[in-house]
Scaffold this active site. Structure first.
Site, PDB file in Angstrom:
ATOM      1  N   GLU A 154       7.401  15.000   5.841  1.00 38.60           N
ATOM      2  CA  GLU A 154       6.554  16.106   5.367  1.00 38.60           C
ATOM      3  C   GLU A 154       6.565  17.240   6.379  1.00 38.60           C
ATOM      4  OE1 GLU A 154       2.676  14.583   4.376  1.00 38.60           O
ATOM      5  OE2 GLU A 154       3.484  13.184   2.913  1.00 38.60           O
ATOM      6  N   ARG A 207       0.672   7.019   1.495  1.00 39.71           N
ATOM      7  CA  ARG A 207       1.523   7.534   2.571  1.00 39.71           C
ATOM      8  C   ARG A 207       2.977   7.441   2.131  1.00 39.71           C
ATOM      9  NH1 ARG A 207      -2.191   9.859   4.098  1.00 39.71           N
ATOM     10  NH2 ARG A 207      -3.339   9.702   6.049  1.00 39.71           N
ATOM     11  N   HIS A 247       0.984  16.951  -0.434  1.00 39.65           N
ATOM     12  CA  HIS A 247      -0.072  16.237   0.319  1.00 39.65           C
ATOM     13  C   HIS A 247      -1.407  16.989   0.236  1.00 39.65           C
ATOM     14  CE1 HIS A 247      -0.763  13.198   3.797  1.00 39.65           C
ATOM     15  NE2 HIS A 247      -1.873  13.398   3.110  1.00 39.65           N
TER      16      HIS A 247
HETATM   17  N1  LIG Z   1      -2.911  11.921   0.072  1.00 33.75           N
HETATM   18  C1  LIG Z   1      -4.018  12.161   0.748  1.00 33.75           C
HETATM   19  O1  LIG Z   1      -4.431  13.312   0.908  1.00 33.75           O
HETATM   20  C2  LIG Z   1      -4.836  11.007   1.282  1.00 33.75           C
HETATM   21  C3  LIG Z   1      -6.186  11.225   1.640  1.00 33.75           C
HETATM   22  C4  LIG Z   1      -6.933  10.145   2.071  1.00 33.75           C
HETATM   23  C5  LIG Z   1      -6.364   8.876   2.181  1.00 33.75           C
HETATM   24  N2  LIG Z   1      -5.048   8.707   1.863  1.00 33.75           N
HETATM   25  C6  LIG Z   1      -4.419   7.395   1.957  1.00 33.75           C
HETATM   26  O2  LIG Z   1      -4.885   6.605   0.872  1.00 33.75           O
HETATM   27  C7  LIG Z   1      -4.738   5.216   1.198  1.00 33.75           C
HETATM   28  C8  LIG Z   1      -5.962   4.435   0.756  1.00 33.75           C
HETATM   29  O3  LIG Z   1      -7.119   4.910   1.384  1.00 33.75           O
HETATM   30  P1  LIG Z   1      -8.508   4.098   1.237  1.00 33.75           P
HETATM   31  O4  LIG Z   1      -9.579   4.989   1.816  1.00 33.75           O
HETATM   32  O5  LIG Z   1      -8.659   3.579  -0.134  1.00 33.75           O
HETATM   33  O6  LIG Z   1      -8.222   2.888   2.235  1.00 33.75           O
HETATM   34  P2  LIG Z   1      -9.206   1.688   2.644  1.00 33.75           P
HETATM   35  O7  LIG Z   1      -9.098   1.570   4.139  1.00 33.75           O
HETATM   36  O8  LIG Z   1     -10.551   1.839   2.029  1.00 33.75           O
HETATM   37  O9  LIG Z   1      -8.516   0.431   1.947  1.00 33.75           O
HETATM   38  C9  LIG Z   1      -7.274  -0.063   2.287  1.00 33.75           C
HETATM   39  C10 LIG Z   1      -7.076  -1.318   1.437  1.00 33.75           C
HETATM   40  O10 LIG Z   1      -5.719  -1.740   1.605  1.00 33.75           O
HETATM   41  C11 LIG Z   1      -5.718  -3.155   1.555  1.00 33.75           C
HETATM   42  N3  LIG Z   1      -4.473  -3.626   2.151  1.00 33.75           N
HETATM   43  C12 LIG Z   1      -4.132  -3.676   3.466  1.00 33.75           C
HETATM   44  N4  LIG Z   1      -2.898  -4.161   3.620  1.00 33.75           N
HETATM   45  C13 LIG Z   1      -2.429  -4.433   2.369  1.00 33.75           C
HETATM   46  C14 LIG Z   1      -1.218  -4.944   1.869  1.00 33.75           C
HETATM   47  N5  LIG Z   1      -0.218  -5.302   2.699  1.00 33.75           N
HETATM   48  N6  LIG Z   1      -1.074  -5.094   0.538  1.00 33.75           N
HETATM   49  C15 LIG Z   1      -2.074  -4.732  -0.310  1.00 33.75           C
HETATM   50  N7  LIG Z   1      -3.257  -4.248   0.112  1.00 33.75           N
HETATM   51  C16 LIG Z   1      -3.429  -4.090   1.434  1.00 33.75           C
HETATM   52  C17 LIG Z   1      -6.971  -3.547   2.310  1.00 33.75           C
HETATM   53  O11 LIG Z   1      -7.372  -4.872   1.995  1.00 33.75           O
HETATM   54  C18 LIG Z   1      -7.964  -2.499   1.837  1.00 33.75           C
HETATM   55  O12 LIG Z   1      -8.677  -2.958   0.701  1.00 33.75           O
HETATM   56  C19 LIG Z   1      -4.416   5.175   2.686  1.00 33.75           C
HETATM   57  O13 LIG Z   1      -3.008   5.020   2.852  1.00 33.75           O
HETATM   58  C20 LIG Z   1      -4.784   6.566   3.172  1.00 33.75           C
HETATM   59  O14 LIG Z   1      -4.031   6.932   4.311  1.00 33.75           O
HETATM   60  C21 LIG Z   1      -4.279   9.747   1.411  1.00 33.75           C
END
Ligand SMILES: NC(=O)c1ccc[n+]([C@@H]2O[C@H](COP(=O)([O-])OP(=O)(O)OC[C@H]3O[C@@H](n4cnc5c(N)ncnc54)[C@H](O)[C@@H]3O)[C@@H](O)[C@H]2O)c1
Length: 324
Positions: free
Chosen positions: A263, A234, A281
């Site tokens: 965005e 994000r 994105h």
């Molecule tokens: N660019 C895109 O099109 C797109 C698409 C899907 C997801 N995303 C983003 O990708 C990211 C990851 O998605 P995911 O499915 O792997 O998430 P997920 O929910 O599977 O995992 C999130 C992880 O973050 C960790 N976490 C939480 N707070 C933390 C902190 N302060 N420091 C370090 N680690 C921390 C948690 O322990 C968890 O393991 C999210 O921000 C999501 O919004 C972006």
């Protein structure tokens, strides 16, 4: 015949949702526009609502007379007022797992593009400049270190891809278990260590108060000056003004961002830099991921309409009491 309202859609068509909901003979009705009144024309008496970006505030939710589920076509649910849905006994669901391959591929594509300097080489070559000197130095991937900030679902797919290139993978995630890291062959490090040893840092945390501007002015001087920063999570996790300043100061070598603080961005100090790659994105996107997304959201509706428990409720207390 159950009625399913669709508040708004970014899909070329709603065939995947139709196919799922045809199993209960449901009729799908797409709102003619994103305003509350127009949405209510189709949603007021609907048994379920599928939504993408349309705002679903408390006043709108209060007027849904029969709705049992609001299923979001997506991962986040910030367009839906969850407390309002909960107070009306409406289950809200999301689809957390429709684009894991795409985002992990995109993170790797950005990493490889940065290291191999593909975008700038491509632009130069198209302009008639057939030069190696312009891309020097490029370093070998094998033996370098990738630092993953968070080790959730997406970075767990990045890790094996990076390892296939001979990259050592480390991760900073205070909440992930040792088992998960050990199974992936990824070393746990603290945030400082990650900044210090990583040749590439790829951000995968959720956007929460603790991660807002996690990469700010105090962080960049602690990175290797040769390091690259990649963000497919994000935008606001990076302070872009501070990043631009850090790039000017050569505190890091470059960055690749699929997400930005605003965005679409209305101008950015990151625009026009040869060592910055920007994509709009699109990490989540493939034709296949969109079909998965639509199918999985519609399957949640199908579960509710057939009395089965949903898979990914945002308000599990409602989901539990709704399941016989
Ligand atoms: N660019 C895109 O099109 C797109 C698409 C899907 C997801 N995303 C983003 O990708 C990211 C990851 O998605 P995911 O499915 O792997 O998430 P997920 O929910 O599977 O995992 C999130 C992880 O973050 C960790 N976490 C939480 N707070 C933390 C902190 N302060 N420091 C370090 N680690 C921390 C948690 O322990 C968890 O393991 C999210 O921000 C999501 O919004 C972006």
């Amino acid at each position: 015949m159950p009625l399913v309202a669709v508040t708004d859609s970014v899909f070329p068509n709603l065939d995947p949702a139709h196919n799922v909901l045809a199993q209960v003979g449901a009729e799908l009705r797409l709102a003619a526009g994103p305003t509350a009144e127009v949405i209510l024309d189709v949603a007021r008496d609907a048994d379920a609502v599928l939504t993408t970006y349309a705002k679903m505030p408390p006043e709108l939710i209060a007027q849904l007379r029969r709705c049992r589920i609001i299923a979001r076509f997506g991962i986040g649910v910030d367009n839906v007022d969850i407390p309002a849905a909960t107070s009306h006994g409406i289950i809200v669901t999301r689809v957390p797992d429709y684009c894991l391959d795409e985002v992990s591929d995109h993170a790797m594509a950005l990493l490889l593009s940065l290291v191999r300097k593909i975008p700038s080489s491509n632009t130069r070559t198209h302009g008639g400049r057939w030069e190696m000197k312009a891309v020097t130095p490029i370093h070998r991937l094998r033996g370098t270190v990738l630092g993953l900030v968070a080790f959730g679902q997406i970075p767990q797919l990045v890790a094996p891809k990076a390892k296939a290139f001979g990259i050592r993978v480390v991760a900073y995630d205070p909440y992930v278990s040792d088992d998960v890291l050990a199974r992936a062959g990824v070393d746990r490090v603290d945030f400082d260590e990650l900044l210090k040893i990583s040749d590439y840092i790829s951000i995968h945390t959720p956007l929460i108060p603790a991660t807002h501007h996690l990469f700010g002015a105090d962080v960049f001087p602690r990175m290797k000056p040769t390091a690259y920063l990649i963000n497919t999570a994000r935008g606001p996790i990076i302070d872009e003004t501070a990043l631009a300043h850090a790039l000017d100061e050569k505190q890091l070598a470059g960055a690749a961002l699929d997400v930005m603080e605003q965005e679409p961005p209305a101008g950015s100090p990151l625009f026009g830099r040869e060592n910055v790659i920007l994509t709009p994105h699109t990490s989540f996107y493939s034709e296949e991921s969109l079909i998965d997304l639509q199918t999985k959201a519609a399957e949640e509706v199908l579960r509710v309409l057939t009395g089965k428990p949903v898979r990914n409720p945002v308000n599990p207390e409602v989901a539990q009491s709704a399941t016989p």
